[in-house]
Write a protein that holds these residues in place. Structure first.
Motif, PDB file in Angstrom:
ATOM      1  N   ALA A  42      36.365  44.732  47.044  1.00 60.99           N
ATOM      2  CA  ALA A  42      36.460  46.125  46.606  1.00 60.99           C
ATOM      3  C   ALA A  42      37.865  46.442  46.101  1.00 60.99           C
ATOM      4  O   ALA A  42      38.048  47.138  45.093  1.00 60.99           O
ATOM      5  N   MET A  43      38.888  45.944  46.806  1.00 59.32           N
ATOM      6  CA  MET A  43      40.268  46.203  46.393  1.00 59.32           C
ATOM      7  C   MET A  43      40.583  45.524  45.062  1.00 59.32           C
ATOM      8  O   MET A  43      41.388  46.015  44.268  1.00 59.32           O
ATOM      9  N   LYS A  44      39.934  44.387  44.794  1.00 62.03           N
ATOM     10  CA  LYS A  44      40.136  43.705  43.515  1.00 62.03           C
ATOM     11  C   LYS A  44      39.692  44.600  42.365  1.00 62.03           C
ATOM     12  O   LYS A  44      40.414  44.774  41.366  1.00 62.03           O
ATOM     13  N   SER A  45      38.494  45.176  42.484  1.00 57.80           N
ATOM     14  CA  SER A  45      37.999  46.059  41.416  1.00 57.80           C
ATOM     15  C   SER A  45      38.808  47.350  41.365  1.00 57.80           C
ATOM     16  O   SER A  45      39.022  47.913  40.288  1.00 57.80           O
ATOM     17  N   TRP A  46      39.304  47.837  42.515  1.00 60.83           N
ATOM     18  CA  TRP A  46      40.127  49.060  42.523  1.00 60.83           C
ATOM     19  C   TRP A  46      41.424  48.821  41.755  1.00 60.83           C
ATOM     20  O   TRP A  46      41.845  49.658  40.945  1.00 60.83           O
ATOM     21  N   ARG A  47      42.049  47.678  41.963  1.00 60.56           N
ATOM     22  CA  ARG A  47      43.300  47.373  41.253  1.00 60.56           C
ATOM     23  C   ARG A  47      43.046  47.220  39.758  1.00 60.56           C
ATOM     24  O   ARG A  47      43.891  47.589  38.928  1.00 60.56           O
ATOM     25  N   SER A  48      41.872  46.643  39.405  1.00 63.05           N
ATOM     26  CA  SER A  48      41.545  46.521  37.983  1.00 63.05           C
ATOM     27  C   SER A  48      41.418  47.895  37.340  1.00 63.05           C
ATOM     28  O   SER A  48      41.873  48.123  36.207  1.00 63.05           O
ATOM     29  N   ARG A  49      40.817  48.834  38.023  1.00 58.13           N
ATOM     30  CA  ARG A  49      40.684  50.199  37.519  1.00 58.13           C
ATOM     31  C   ARG A  49      42.061  50.852  37.360  1.00 58.13           C
ATOM     32  O   ARG A  49      42.315  51.560  36.376  1.00 58.13           O
ATOM     33  N   GLN A  50      42.932  50.618  38.342  1.00 58.74           N
ATOM     34  CA  GLN A  50      44.277  51.185  38.258  1.00 58.74           C
ATOM     35  C   GLN A  50      45.036  50.592  37.061  1.00 58.74           C
ATOM     36  O   GLN A  50      45.762  51.301  36.352  1.00 58.74           O
ATOM     37  N   GLN A  51      44.843  49.275  36.839  1.00 63.43           N
ATOM     38  CA  GLN A  51      45.539  48.614  35.737  1.00 63.43           C
ATOM     39  C   GLN A  51      45.024  49.113  34.376  1.00 63.43           C
ATOM     40  O   GLN A  51      45.779  49.280  33.421  1.00 63.43           O
TER      41      GLN A  51
END
Length: 201
Positions: A42-51
């Motif tokens: 979940a944190m992987k996809s969250w960081r992608s959204r932030q990027q």
């Protein structure tokens, strides 16, 4: 209750807004637990959204630069912006590669943590089973010791009885031998008396 991706997003956003780094451990602590693997994904996809929300650098040229580079003007500035964006793209690519490596390491760490948690639970269950077996063995040992003590007591009693019987047997044998001797003496006297009676006739 299972942790959803939305739960992880919500906690990560809240931590970021409060100025904290939304690390895997911080998010899991705020959630009160959960699978490392699920939180890591979940944190992987969250960081992608932030990027994805980050926009390229765009800045107007300073007035002093425009005055000094009037003949080159917008072309030079456009070239500078292009070079900056190219550099940003390369740095972003390097960052993505580095992030991918970190995410792989995080995923492996999360999987290892889950595996260790499972092994720890298995070890705890084995220890509980071994403790139960040890208690049962101790009870069996105490029962065996009690039975052995009882057998020893009976053996001592039997030995004492045999000793009394042996003593009694010796006494009876002595009395029998004395009776035989007395009978022999009486027989001898009887023969003498018989002989004397025959002589008298």
């Amino acid at each position: 209750m299972a942790i959803s991706i939305e739960d992880v997003y919500s906690v990560a956003d809240r931590l970021a807004e409060s100025g904290q780094q939304p690390t895997l451990a911080a998010v899991r602590s705020a959630l009160g637990g959960g699978s490392f693997t699920t939180i890591s994904e979940a944190m992987k996809s969250w960081r992608s959204r932030q990027q994805a929300a980050t926009t390229p650098i765009r800045e107007a040229a300073p007035v002093a630069v425009m005055e000094r580079l009037n003949q080159l003007g917008a072309d030079v500035w456009a070239m500078a912006i292009s070079m900056a964006n190219d550099r940003l793209a390369k740095e972003r690519e390097a960052f993505e590669d580095s992030k991918a490596g970190v995410e792989r390491a995080h995923k492996e760490a999360a999987e290892l943590a889950d595996q260790m948690a499972t092994e720890l639970e298995s070890t705890r269950n084995q220890l509980e089973q071994q403790g139960a077996l040890l208690s049962a063995a101790q009870e069996a040992t105490q029962t065996s010791q009690a039975a052995l003590a009882e057998a020893q007591r009976r053996s001592d009693s039997l030995a004492e009885l045999l000793e009394r019987e042996r003593t009694l047997s010796k006494e009876m044998q002595a009395k029998a031998e004395k009776a035989i001797a007395d009978a022999a003496r009486l027989a001898g006297k009887l023969e003498v008396l018989q002989a004397q009676g025959n002589l008298g006739h």
